[in-house]
Design an enzyme around this catalytic site. Structure first.
Site, PDB file in Angstrom:
ATOM      1  N   ASP A   1       0.849  -1.186   0.000  1.00 30.05           N
ATOM      2  CA  ASP A   1       0.000   0.000   0.000  1.00 30.05           C
ATOM      3  C   ASP A   1       0.887   1.238   0.000  1.00 30.05           C
ATOM      4  O   ASP A   1       1.854   1.320   0.772  1.00 30.05           O
ATOM      5  CB  ASP A   1      -0.904  -0.016   1.243  1.00 30.05           C
TER       6      ASP A   1
ATOM      7  N   HIS B   1      -5.538  14.827  -8.317  1.00 31.59           N
ATOM      8  CA  HIS B   1      -5.633  13.421  -8.691  1.00 31.59           C
ATOM      9  C   HIS B   1      -4.734  13.044  -9.862  1.00 31.59           C
ATOM     10  O   HIS B   1      -4.318  11.888  -9.977  1.00 31.59           O
ATOM     11  CB  HIS B   1      -7.087  13.072  -9.019  1.00 31.59           C
TER      12      HIS B   1
ATOM     13  N   ASP C   1      -2.396   9.865  -9.860  1.00 28.93           N
ATOM     14  CA  ASP C   1      -2.370   8.848 -10.916  1.00 28.93           C
ATOM     15  C   ASP C   1      -0.942   8.583 -11.388  1.00 28.93           C
ATOM     16  O   ASP C   1      -0.536   7.434 -11.601  1.00 28.93           O
ATOM     17  CB  ASP C   1      -3.228   9.295 -12.096  1.00 28.93           C
TER      18      ASP C   1
ATOM     19  N   GLU D   1      -4.824   2.747  -3.799  1.00 34.40           N
ATOM     20  CA  GLU D   1      -3.362   2.743  -3.820  1.00 34.40           C
ATOM     21  C   GLU D   1      -2.798   1.416  -3.340  1.00 34.40           C
ATOM     22  O   GLU D   1      -1.652   1.323  -2.924  1.00 34.40           O
ATOM     23  CB  GLU D   1      -2.818   3.875  -2.943  1.00 34.40           C
TER      24      GLU D   1
END
Length: 204
Positions: free
Chosen positions: A45, A58, A62, A88
């Site tokens: 993670d 965002h 990405d 994630e």
């Protein structure tokens, strides 16, 4: 119709998606049943990912995920299947010979991300052997998947609680089950196969 590979591919990162995870586990369990081949599940993670989205948007988030996937690809071999399980969070599956091999791969992933990306990852990993025997209590594929993912998730959160950018690995006790395919997960039965874990509060 959408090509089969597209249905099982995460559009953002290019790795397998959640749909492909169950199919991959099914194949790995089949190999284990046929050849007695142990296997490993590794969950990683991205640390503090929410802050990247909040501070930089965002699009930056990405790009971070794509960079992380590229770093993972450099760290693992062709025999490792990597999938995005959501947000994630990513998971890797591979045939493992022992716990040392699992720890080595998890550490390569951690180091590759830390060295080449602006983020780090926290990793939980398990090494598992099954004793698939007709006389044992029945367990569906869904139930076994739930047990394994619950444990590897707890290890990943333990890595976060331990300071992030770390690896937590465990060899699970050999589980004696009669693996039954084609049955839905029954939440009333997995307690028979529960693997003891210490409670770890989710930390991101």
């Amino acid at each position: 119709l959408m090509a089969l590979s597209e249905v099982r591919t995460d559009a953002l990162t290019g790795v397998r998606n959640r749909r492909a995870i169950a199919e991959t586990l099914d194949v790995m369990f089949g190999l284990h049943r046929r050849y007695g081949q142990p296997f490993s599940v590794v969950l990683f993670d991205v640390d503090h990912f929410k802050q990247i989205n909040d501070l930089f948007g965002h699009s930056a988030g990405d790009q971070t995920l794509r960079s992380v996937v590229a770093a993972i690809a450099r760290a693992v071999g062709s025999g490792v299947l990597v999938a995005r399980s959501g947000g994630e969070e990513f998971v890797a599956f591979f045939a493992a010979s022992d716990l040392n091999g699992v720890e080595a791969l998890a550490e390569r992933i951690r180091a590759s991300v830390a060295e080449s990306c602006d983020v780090t990852v926290s990793i939980g990993a398990i090494y598992c052997e099954l004793d698939d025997h007709p006389a044992s209590p029945e367990m569906s594929l869904g139930e076994l998947t739930d047990v394994l993912t619950h444990r590897v998730d707890a290890l990943m959160y333990a890595a976060k609680a331990g300071g992030r950018n770390t690896v937590r690995c465990q060899q699970l006790p050999r589980m004696r089950v009669n693996l039954v395919h084609g049955q839905p997960s029954d939440v009333s039965r997995p307690a028979l196969f529960e693997i003891g874990t210490s409670a770890v509060d989710p930390v991101h």
